[in-house]
Design a protein around this motif. Sequence first.
Motif, PDB file in Angstrom:
ATOM      1  N   GLN A 189      -2.488   4.620   2.880  1.00 35.46           N
ATOM      2  CA  GLN A 189      -2.116   3.298   2.392  1.00 35.46           C
ATOM      3  C   GLN A 189      -3.218   2.799   1.470  1.00 35.46           C
ATOM      4  O   GLN A 189      -4.398   3.111   1.664  1.00 35.46           O
ATOM      5  N   TYR A 190      -2.832   2.014   0.472  1.00 33.31           N
ATOM      6  CA  TYR A 190      -3.802   1.499  -0.468  1.00 33.31           C
ATOM      7  C   TYR A 190      -4.526   0.268   0.083  1.00 33.31           C
ATOM      8  O   TYR A 190      -3.985  -0.492   0.881  1.00 33.31           O
ATOM      9  N   ASN A 191      -5.763   0.115  -0.347  1.00 38.33           N
ATOM     10  CA  ASN A 191      -6.532  -1.130  -0.177  1.00 38.33           C
ATOM     11  C   ASN A 191      -6.631  -1.592   1.270  1.00 38.33           C
ATOM     12  O   ASN A 191      -6.322  -2.737   1.607  1.00 38.33           O
ATOM     13  N   LEU A 192      -7.072  -0.693   2.136  1.00 37.34           N
ATOM     14  CA  LEU A 192      -7.268  -1.058   3.535  1.00 37.34           C
ATOM     15  C   LEU A 192      -8.567  -1.823   3.748  1.00 37.34           C
ATOM     16  O   LEU A 192      -8.754  -2.456   4.786  1.00 37.34           O
ATOM     17  N   ILE A 193      -9.484  -1.764   2.789  1.00 40.48           N
ATOM     18  CA  ILE A 193     -10.746  -2.487   2.920  1.00 40.48           C
ATOM     19  C   ILE A 193     -10.821  -3.560   1.846  1.00 40.48           C
ATOM     20  O   ILE A 193     -10.211  -3.457   0.792  1.00 40.48           O
TER      21      ILE A 193
ATOM     22  N   VAL B 211       4.981  11.569  -1.714  1.00 42.75           N
ATOM     23  CA  VAL B 211       4.938  11.235  -0.286  1.00 42.75           C
ATOM     24  C   VAL B 211       3.585  10.628   0.078  1.00 42.75           C
ATOM     25  O   VAL B 211       3.132  10.738   1.217  1.00 42.75           O
ATOM     26  N   GLY B 212       2.963  10.001  -0.903  1.00 42.54           N
ATOM     27  CA  GLY B 212       1.659   9.402  -0.639  1.00 42.54           C
ATOM     28  C   GLY B 212       1.690   8.356   0.451  1.00 42.54           C
ATOM     29  O   GLY B 212       0.737   8.216   1.220  1.00 42.54           O
ATOM     30  N   ASP B 213       2.822   7.618   0.566  1.00 42.13           N
ATOM     31  CA  ASP B 213       2.919   6.579   1.586  1.00 42.13           C
ATOM     32  C   ASP B 213       2.941   7.134   2.996  1.00 42.13           C
ATOM     33  O   ASP B 213       2.725   6.396   3.963  1.00 42.13           O
ATOM     34  N   LYS B 214       3.202   8.441   3.144  1.00 40.01           N
ATOM     35  CA  LYS B 214       3.197   9.065   4.472  1.00 40.01           C
ATOM     36  C   LYS B 214       1.818   9.595   4.861  1.00 40.01           C
ATOM     37  O   LYS B 214       1.621  10.020   5.992  1.00 40.01           O
ATOM     38  N   VAL B 215       0.900   9.594   3.905  1.00 43.25           N
ATOM     39  CA  VAL B 215      -0.436  10.134   4.138  1.00 43.25           C
ATOM     40  C   VAL B 215      -1.501   9.040   4.125  1.00 43.25           C
ATOM     41  O   VAL B 215      -2.448   9.077   4.902  1.00 43.25           O
TER      42      VAL B 215
ATOM     43  N   LEU C 204      -8.440   3.118  -2.629  1.00 36.90           N
ATOM     44  CA  LEU C 204      -8.262   1.900  -3.414  1.00 36.90           C
ATOM     45  C   LEU C 204      -7.319   2.192  -4.576  1.00 36.90           C
ATOM     46  O   LEU C 204      -7.379   3.259  -5.180  1.00 36.90           O
ATOM     47  N   ASN C 205      -6.475   1.244  -4.879  1.00 37.48           N
ATOM     48  CA  ASN C 205      -5.546   1.378  -6.008  1.00 37.48           C
ATOM     49  C   ASN C 205      -6.143   0.653  -7.204  1.00 37.48           C
ATOM     50  O   ASN C 205      -6.190  -0.575  -7.245  1.00 37.48           O
ATOM     51  N   ALA C 206      -6.637   1.425  -8.173  1.00 39.71           N
ATOM     52  CA  ALA C 206      -7.308   0.841  -9.331  1.00 39.71           C
ATOM     53  C   ALA C 206      -6.405   0.876 -10.551  1.00 39.71           C
ATOM     54  O   ALA C 206      -5.537   1.741 -10.677  1.00 39.71           O
ATOM     55  N   THR C 207      -6.614  -0.063 -11.454  1.00 31.89           N
ATOM     56  CA  THR C 207      -5.857  -0.130 -12.702  1.00 31.89           C
ATOM     57  C   THR C 207      -6.497   0.794 -13.731  1.00 31.89           C
ATOM     58  O   THR C 207      -7.718   0.828 -13.874  1.00 31.89           O
ATOM     59  N   PHE C 208      -5.661   1.528 -14.433  1.00 31.20           N
ATOM     60  CA  PHE C 208      -6.150   2.464 -15.445  1.00 31.20           C
ATOM     61  C   PHE C 208      -6.986   1.727 -16.502  1.00 31.20           C
ATOM     62  O   PHE C 208      -6.574   0.697 -17.022  1.00 31.20           O
ATOM     63  N   ARG C 209      -8.165   2.260 -16.761  1.00 29.66           N
ATOM     64  CA  ARG C 209      -9.141   1.701 -17.710  1.00 29.66           C
ATOM     65  C   ARG C 209      -9.683   0.339 -17.281  1.00 29.66           C
ATOM     66  O   ARG C 209     -10.123  -0.459 -18.120  1.00 29.66           O
ATOM     67  N   ASP C 210      -9.658   0.075 -15.998  1.00 31.31           N
ATOM     68  CA  ASP C 210     -10.230  -1.172 -15.479  1.00 31.31           C
ATOM     69  C   ASP C 210     -11.754  -1.044 -15.441  1.00 31.31           C
ATOM     70  O   ASP C 210     -12.293   0.030 -15.197  1.00 31.31           O
TER      71      ASP C 210
END
Length: 323
Positions: free
Chosen positions: A169-173, A163-167, A191-197
Amino acid sequence: MVDNVKLKHQSIFKLKILGDLKFFLGLKLARSKDGISLTQRKYAISSLEETCYLGCKPATTPMDVTLKLRAGEGDPVSNPFHYRRLIGRLMYLTIFRPDITFAVVKLAQFMSDPHLPYIIKEGKNHQKREIYIYRNGSCSYFRGDALPLCSETPLKLAQYYGVGDKVFQYNLISDSPAEYINKITVAPNVLNATFRDFVEIVFENPTVSVQSYNLDGYSFFLVGMEEGRWSPDKRENYNLLDAVSRHTVQVFPNSWSAILLTFDNAGMWNLRSENAENRYLGQQMYVSVLSPEKSLRDEYNLPLTQQVCGIVKDMPVPAPVYH
């Protein structure tokens, strides 16, 4: 006569004579042959330091007298404590600065139920800040166009329950802060980061005091630290040979610090100021790092004894996510 009174009281009570009065309730007393002078300079400076406005450029007026503020306008402030605290400080400063009285009284009308328009003007200026910049200057705590909001539901918990979308949102900045901000979004900064980025993070400190930032999730490498503003050509001076691995970085006044790191630890990372008040006022963000393979090698499932709260409190425990 005064000395006799002191000795008399000392014979009856346990007293410590502190000497002549110098400070009292934020007032500084100075004695001279011409008499006693009172000033709130020390109190004003401490207020400016607390709010990160010391050493900034002055403003010509404390507030726009044509500004219209209405009760209940906009989103309510999640925690009005800091609003009331700053208004209280400004009220006390009106003892020696009656020129800010109008602006302070105008903002004090909304102390019982403050909303964002009383703090944010035209999407970028703080009303309380304008009173301070009239006295000494201006600066901002939040970075980008999102003002962080603490969620009642832990972000990782909401994510695990689906239910993360109810709490949040990703990448607002954006990756780089804009010169002018026309709209402020009050929400958790994730922020939504890629694993091992592999990423580079640059901290700039335009204030006159040292700032410290902590990364909770994994360590990073401090590769650069110089005076002035950061620019891409500064990368030529990065220490890429023997940089020190650490969790906390210091940013000196009017300087910048740069770190390099790899998001190779799945989970919810937290990047925040070590100053609690700065952290509440915006110097905090989260980085969500999810393993695409959903393997126990990268992250464990939620323990059965895990305490839950917020919107997931009454929800059934989801099936194991990682295998």
